[in-house]
Design an enzyme around this catalytic site. Sequence first.
Site, PDB file in Angstrom:
ATOM      1  N   SER A   1       0.851  -1.199   0.000  1.00 14.42           N
ATOM      2  CA  SER A   1       0.000   0.000   0.000  1.00 14.42           C
ATOM      3  C   SER A   1       0.877   1.235   0.000  1.00 14.42           C
ATOM      4  O   SER A   1       1.988   1.221   0.548  1.00 14.42           O
ATOM      5  CB  SER A   1      -0.877   0.024   1.254  1.00 14.42           C
ATOM      6  OG  SER A   1      -0.105   0.301   2.404  1.00 14.42           O
ATOM      7  N   ASP A   2       0.372   2.305  -0.615  1.00 10.64           N
ATOM      8  CA  ASP A   2       1.023   3.589  -0.369  1.00 10.64           C
ATOM      9  C   ASP A   2       0.868   3.870   1.128  1.00 10.64           C
ATOM     10  O   ASP A   2       0.024   3.275   1.810  1.00 10.64           O
ATOM     11  CB  ASP A   2       0.426   4.716  -1.234  1.00 10.64           C
ATOM     12  CG  ASP A   2       1.373   5.929  -1.304  1.00 10.64           C
ATOM     13  OD1 ASP A   2       2.290   6.020  -0.462  1.00 10.64           O
ATOM     14  OD2 ASP A   2       1.180   6.788  -2.188  1.00 10.64           O
ATOM     15  N   TRP A   3       1.686   4.763   1.640  1.00 10.20           N
ATOM     16  CA  TRP A   3       1.790   4.988   3.088  1.00 10.20           C
ATOM     17  C   TRP A   3       0.466   5.480   3.671  1.00 10.20           C
ATOM     18  O   TRP A   3       0.094   6.629   3.490  1.00 10.20           O
ATOM     19  CB  TRP A   3       2.952   5.949   3.343  1.00 10.20           C
ATOM     20  CG  TRP A   3       4.253   5.218   3.556  1.00 10.20           C
ATOM     21  CD1 TRP A   3       5.107   5.390   4.612  1.00 10.20           C
ATOM     22  CD2 TRP A   3       4.844   4.185   2.754  1.00 10.20           C
ATOM     23  NE1 TRP A   3       6.163   4.518   4.500  1.00 10.20           N
ATOM     24  CE2 TRP A   3       6.037   3.766   3.390  1.00 10.20           C
ATOM     25  CE3 TRP A   3       4.459   3.531   1.580  1.00 10.20           C
ATOM     26  CZ2 TRP A   3       6.841   2.749   2.887  1.00 10.20           C
ATOM     27  CZ3 TRP A   3       5.275   2.521   1.067  1.00 10.20           C
ATOM     28  CH2 TRP A   3       6.439   2.144   1.714  1.00 10.20           C
TER      29      TRP A   3
ATOM     30  N   GLY B   1      -2.360   3.918   2.804  1.00  8.85           N
ATOM     31  CA  GLY B   1      -3.346   3.726   1.730  1.00  8.85           C
ATOM     32  C   GLY B   1      -4.171   2.468   1.901  1.00  8.85           C
ATOM     33  O   GLY B   1      -5.052   2.184   1.089  1.00  8.85           O
TER      34      GLY B   1
END
Length: 759
Positions: free
Chosen positions: A288-290, A292
Amino acid sequence: MDLNRFPRATNMLSMNLIIFVVFGASMSSAASAQSDSLQKAPWRNVALSPDQRAALLIKEMTIDEKISLLHGTGLKDLSPVSPLAVGTNGGAGYVVGIPRLGIPAIQMSDAAYGVRDSGKNGRYSTALPANVAAAASWDVVAAFQYGALIGRELRAQGYNMSLGGGVNITREPRNGRTFEYLGEDPILAGTLVAWLIRGTQAQHVIGDIKHYALNDQESGRNAVNVNIDKRSARESDLLAFEIGVSEGNPAGVMCSYNRVDGDYACENKYLLTDVLKKDWNFKGFVLSDWQGAHSTVKASAAGLDHEEPGEIFYGEAMKDAVQSGRVSTAELDDHVHRILRSMFACGVFDDPPQKSVVDVATGFEVARKIAEHSIVLLRNERLGEKEAQLPLDASRIKSIAVIGAHSDVGMISGGGSAQVDPPGGNAIMPPGQGRTVWGVPDWFPTSPLRTIRAKAPGAAVTFDPGTDNAAAAAVAKTADVAIVFATQWESEGMDLDSLTLPLHQDELIEAVAAANPHTIVVLETGSPVTMPWAGKVSAILEAWYAGSQGAEALANIIFGVVNPSAKLPITFPMSDADLPHRSIVKPPRESTTEGETDAWKRIAGGLPVFQTTYDEGLKVGYKWYDAEKKQVLFPFGYGLSYTTYSYSNLRVTPSAVPEGKVRLNFTVTNTGNRAGEEIAEVYAALPGAAGEPPKRLVGWSKVKLNPAESKDVLVEVDRKYLSIFNVERNAWELIPGEYGFMAGGSSQSLPLKESVSLK
Ligand code: BGC
């Protein structure tokens, strides 16, 4: 040993030492026995495939060990921080290793145009020209070198995973991360990111591609839902990822913050499973993006393998879900397998990073060369009967006025998580006070004033800060030439309101140009800018964010040591009004978290959604201006050189076999009097029945030519690049009919044309 010879305190100390030495020795022999047996463990066998090795290793793992690989250890302000985070190397992500099984930790660092956070960690990193600049070189070898340099500097700093590889195509040039991406064309961007990833992974560093997908604006990125039809998505934004994944083989894919068609990208089954893992056969892991990730069971089923930066959904919550049967063991094992096989495939087990001193000299050399191939000459006028404004002749020029943009001390860089820290700190701040601060532009200590002075030792080179237009004009008036620098700063977390140069720089340029007809404008921007003054200046150079050696590269171009060859990977429109959307849809107040403490809690829970609709669909970048018949300032694929080229003799040969490539042969001739490098571009117009914009880029070749030299160029075109995406059949499909092929030096200068029938 006679301990009575020593006083008591010393005796105690000695005793402790002896116990430590004896116990330590037995510990270390146990540890070395364990490490010997780990070396002989079946999964250490390099003759086995990464999948076989991962499968053998998973059999040995407990559920807790498996889950420990599925998440990071937290990051202040983005998630709770685990006590285990002490082992971090200082990067954005840290996944603990499992010493019992010899599984190394994953040390992740942002590395868009260089390794991030070297300032905070007391290290050094080279800043390459921004990614968009690298795209302007259209050079796959340079893209490999770009990725390789990043990989080497990551390793030297103790990291084994890169978080670079941004490839969201420029659907919206006001996106504040445009500089981190590779332009508006999916085939150009996808091909270049693939080579960049190959370069990084060749250094035994896990590579990454991001932000998957359609993260085309920063405003409200955690709440925005992107509406787009599937065909347009597959043929534009997703095609860049498809090429990047299939040709670059990244081990990691970072899913983005936004929603697509209702679901968050990080729990979007269509994106993660149907397209990425099934259609593209992606074998690595999705992280995941941070902050996300938004769920456990839904995200896991959709195909999210790993949560960053913490463990809100993929720690205890995942264990509960597995133990209660809401996530199957097979699904858990698939996530773990993907992570381990990636670690084996990239070599982080067999060749872990060794910390060492970053090779600064090589970094400078690579950064300069890439910058020299990425600075685009947009305008170069002859005044009267005289030769073109550029290159300047150092032996003849008597005086130069250098104006604006802190060009006495440095050149600007792109911000956010891409930011590379300038050595010595932000060059426009007093020494020692230039720590990188989120939201504050950093200048690199690469001074155009200094390099211009060095190249023209016989000229009087004066500097004016450009803060007072009248004063700048007065300085310009007395000089042979004026070189005005202008910046447009970009960063993650913001978008541009407009493509107009900020801070009244248009007025400064107008004032200087009015004072001196020999005015050269140097742009340091991450996106296109509008140029109401374009017709009034004698030369324009787009230098982008030029990196650690920007000023050296720029001076080499200005004085003709290097002949410019770069071409625009993004259209420069006439005005904002010509863009597909009047403005970027801004989030309502409740969908933002600006300035909130513990914002991550609201983000994790889900912010109220708002909508953006990409109804321009397939018409991204030049495809939009072509289809809408809008005149542009500088077209996609455009860039001048100090020499000229001609194109002739096009032959198009469809392959004899149905799946074979279409071959284009043509001749490029250097018609000027300098050696140069031409990017020869090939476009195709699909048959009317395909329902496509007028043309698309399908290939290119970089050709080095001496004066008067001709070369026969071959460009082979993949049939997928001539196809449309058929949503019903979920497949690429070549529409039978007449295909127009065009070759030339820009999307609007295509002298060679030939049609062939394909089926
Ligand atoms: C960015 C990512 C970056 C991550 C870790 C996020 O805010 O969108 O591109 O890799 O932070 O720093």
